[in-house]
Motif scaffolding. Sequence first.
Motif, PDB file in Angstrom:
ATOM      1  N   GLY A 155      -9.632   7.208  -7.019  1.00 29.38           N
ATOM      2  CA  GLY A 155      -9.427   7.369  -8.460  1.00 29.38           C
ATOM      3  C   GLY A 155      -8.106   8.035  -8.779  1.00 29.38           C
ATOM      4  N   ALA A 156      -7.130   7.886  -7.889  1.00 32.22           N
ATOM      5  CA  ALA A 156      -5.844   8.546  -8.095  1.00 32.22           C
ATOM      6  C   ALA A 156      -5.090   7.883  -9.244  1.00 32.22           C
ATOM      7  N   SER A 157      -4.498   8.792 -10.133  1.00 29.17           N
ATOM      8  CA  SER A 157      -3.778   8.272 -11.302  1.00 29.17           C
ATOM      9  C   SER A 157      -2.269   8.466 -11.183  1.00 29.17           C
ATOM     10  N   SER A 158      -1.770   8.856  -9.926  1.00 26.99           N
ATOM     11  CA  SER A 158      -0.338   9.093  -9.765  1.00 26.99           C
ATOM     12  C   SER A 158       0.057   8.794  -8.325  1.00 26.99           C
ATOM     13  N   SER A 159       1.348   8.348  -8.107  1.00 27.02           N
ATOM     14  CA  SER A 159       1.855   8.027  -6.765  1.00 27.02           C
ATOM     15  C   SER A 159       2.078   9.271  -5.932  1.00 27.02           C
ATOM     16  N   VAL A 160       1.982  10.450  -6.546  1.00 22.24           N
ATOM     17  CA  VAL A 160       2.227  11.659  -5.765  1.00 22.24           C
ATOM     18  C   VAL A 160       1.126  11.900  -4.758  1.00 22.24           C
ATOM     19  N   THR A 161       0.035  11.167  -4.894  1.00 25.47           N
ATOM     20  CA  THR A 161      -1.062  11.331  -3.933  1.00 25.47           C
ATOM     21  C   THR A 161      -0.753  10.591  -2.633  1.00 25.47           C
ATOM     22  N   CYS A 162       0.304   9.718  -2.595  1.00 19.73           N
ATOM     23  CA  CYS A 162       0.688   8.986  -1.390  1.00 19.73           C
ATOM     24  C   CYS A 162       1.593   9.864  -0.548  1.00 19.73           C
ATOM     25  N   LEU A 163       1.201  10.145   0.725  1.00 21.43           N
ATOM     26  CA  LEU A 163       1.906  11.076   1.598  1.00 21.43           C
ATOM     27  C   LEU A 163       2.544  10.319   2.764  1.00 21.43           C
ATOM     28  N   GLY A 164       3.727  10.775   3.320  1.00 16.46           N
ATOM     29  CA  GLY A 164       4.397  10.136   4.457  1.00 16.46           C
ATOM     30  C   GLY A 164       3.696  10.447   5.768  1.00 16.46           C
ATOM     31  N   CYS A 165       3.596   9.401   6.706  1.00 18.29           N
ATOM     32  CA  CYS A 165       3.015   9.605   8.036  1.00 18.29           C
ATOM     33  C   CYS A 165       3.943  10.489   8.858  1.00 18.29           C
TER      34      CYS A 165
END
Length: 970
Positions: free
Chosen positions: A197-207
Amino acid sequence: ATGSHQETPGMSNCSQCDTGTYASRAGLDLCYGCDAGKYSNTSGSSVCMLCATGSYQESSGKSVCSLCATGTYANKTGMAACIGCEAGSYSSIEGASKCQLCGTGSFLDTTGKSQCLQCSSGTYADRAGLSSCFMCSAGTFSNTTGASVCPQCSAGSYQSGSGWSWCFQCTTGTYSSNAGSKACNPCVSGLYSTASGASSSVTCLGCPPGFISSSPGTSFCKLCCVGSYGSTSGLSSCSDCVAGTFSNISAGASVCKLCATGSFQADSGTSFCELCCVGSYGSTSGLSSCSDCVAGTFSNISGATFSGVCQFCSAGSYSRTGASICLECMPGTYSSIQGSPYCSACAAGKYASALGVSMSSVCTLCSTNFYSSSSGSASCLQCPSGTFAKSEGSTFCRSCGPLEKLALVFQVVPGVQTNVSIEELLSVGWEVCDEQPYVQPTTSQLIDSCNGTFVLFGAKASQDSQQLELMAYAEREILNKLVAGQSSFSNGAYWYREPGNSIGFYSGCGGYSYPDISSQDCWSRLSWNLDNGMGGFRAGCSVGLNSDASWRKVIYVINIDSSNIPRQCVCIAGTCGADGQCDSCPAGTFSSASASSVCQNCFVGTFSSTQGVSACQECAPGSFALTYGSTRCDSCGANQISAPPGSFASFGVQTNVSTAQLVSSGWSLCSDVPYSEPTTSSMLDSCQGSYVLFGTKSSACNDRLALMAFARSTSVLGKTNLSSLTADNGVYWYRLSQKSVGFSGSHDVTLNAADVQASQCWSRLSWNLDQDCGGYRAGCLTGLDKGSGWRKVIYVSSRPRPFVGCVCSAGSYGSDGTCLNCAAGAFSSAPESAVCQGCSAGSFSSEAGGTSCGACPASTYSSSPGASVCSLCAAGTSSLALGATSSAACLTCAAGTFSSASGSTVCLVCAAGSFSSAAGGTSCGACPASTYSSSPGASVCSLCAAGTSSLALGATSSAACLTCAAGTFS
């Protein structure tokens, strides 16, 4: 009046129209019913009223209208039926003059309804009068009924489909930052997200390093596999370890290791390094390949770290780069030094069959009839059928040219031979197919198993004997085609084959039988029982050998394609030459056999007008050719024919001459002996005559001379030397004691003892003279003094005649080349007549040029010789005799008969009514008046009886005699 009617005549008043009817004019007998959509509610109406809006009347003659039912309407007056409300509208009351539109959030999809339906969840109606609701579009939803609008999905959720009553929450690895999203956005490759239910790309983290996210929208990172690494964070893929490096950890490597010295890794992305293979070495770390040992060296150590491990190959071997062992030089090659990177090839035309050859001298020349067309041959190839290689070391096989054919090079005299060396047979290519005692049965299966171009039958007296007492050979094809009851001539002998009887050969005299017990030319006969359980029967003059354990039957074969038999191209018949240079024989010459080095002149009496012939044509009857090598024949003169072979008009060397023709021409036999018998000067001198003829024939029973020539005895028997041969009658003659005697159609004669010259071989006859050996040559056949069956023949004659090409024909005579026709009354029955003979008495020849006289026909005669016509018997006579010599043969016709013309063969009988009173009559007279003859052949006519009379002439019966009338008499 209007509004009334009267239907009954004679009435005093009219009746008012009932309700629902009307009369619009006066004087009607009936009232009309109101039409549908109209009514009349009073009596006496003159007109009907229209139904009001909201009502209708579907029937005629009605007094009232009905209200429209719910769901219908009538928006005009005078309607016969109400209309159903259209889809999207309704009517909830009776008597409606119009329908109401469905409101927002509702719809109606059928006609004639009294109320609308609410939109279901997931749909909406945003305006009035709809027949259906719209589905909520992607990114919106409706979770209630009767909605007039669909709300948007909130950020962090989405809806990809239409007509939904709810929205989906964005999954881990995705997000949606705007309301009304149709789909969530994935975290890009190299990033991940564990939040839903994420509403922003900031929830995507680098491997982190050593980890990757290889595809968008992932919720976790993967470890880099062994053989790869990840050096930074946020990677979407791991990098393969480059060639020369490796990674063998499974926890996610961020760097690869170098391969150690003595090892390598040629591939990228591996988890290990390999030891350098045998034949190579690695002197530094991080190698993607090891260095190969150079060509000519080898190493059998793996993991080597320096070049010193590579050793030189020994002579006779070689190596390519990177070799772990040295290879022996292949057959056809050699190496003569250490450290050779290759083996040298044996040159074309040579071969080497062994491995590991270290010297060039081992390369051996190909044998004859074998070749190697390229260098490096392990063996030589046999020349294909129809080709040959004449010398050793050949690089190709030669095909024969258009004027050549392939021939075996083996020298075995044709015909039946005796006392033949087995060693000589084997030396020229003959191979033993079978040898067995005479007591052993012979079968067709054995005969057929001996395959070769030629097959040789022979007999030897014992197992240890080194010579054949008797032999002959023939083409294999001839033996295959032999049929029972017939013999076939091949290569100088007659062959026969009868399964169940026998198989064998003979020279030609006397034929053959079963068993073959003929004594004619017995020396030439070989006969073996065939397919009857018995063994061989005869060998030469020895018979009954099928019970003799010492005599041996032998069969040899030779193949034209055998590798050990020399072969060569020879000129075909009709050509001549040598060493591949064959030319067509010019006009006037021929070559009858292959391998002719020279072309022979056409015989006397023959010609060839074109080049390349294998035989010359005989001159046509009535023409002649008196010289050798004629290209045409000249025509004989008037009344002449060609001189017959063997006649005294013959010129030059003659072939195939009948001995009967010689005798009829005046020749007498002086000598007829085998070629094996010596010829002596005393025997020659005993043959006395003006002319001497030398000839030869193939056997005692042959009645034709294969070759002959004659001349004056002084020329034939006179002593000569090689520098001065005697030329006479178109032939060159020689006689040298202790050498030979004979003749040749050519002036070049080569005497070893007898003549061995090859040119014009057909025209040569040569007999050893005053030596122990006998005759030597007959035409092209030589060596005939060894019991071949051939015979030497000498004829003599004292008849002098000129040598010409033509002689007088039968029916003519003459001399010195002038021939005249025999005159009428004379004839000549044979050619070469000097005079004509007169026809004998009783015969005649009516035309000039007669070859015989004919007998005088019946009723003719000739009393003197030389008659050209026979005399006729006189009228009154006849004769049936043929060849009469005088008129005495003409017989006088008897009384009662006659012959009216000369030359009559019979006397005719006088007809009835006529007579001939004397012999020798030439006609018959009619019976006179008062006479008659009733039968043919009368010599006198009968008289009419007394008391009768007749005036008729030629009467044939007494009926012609008439009785005298009353008062008369005779």
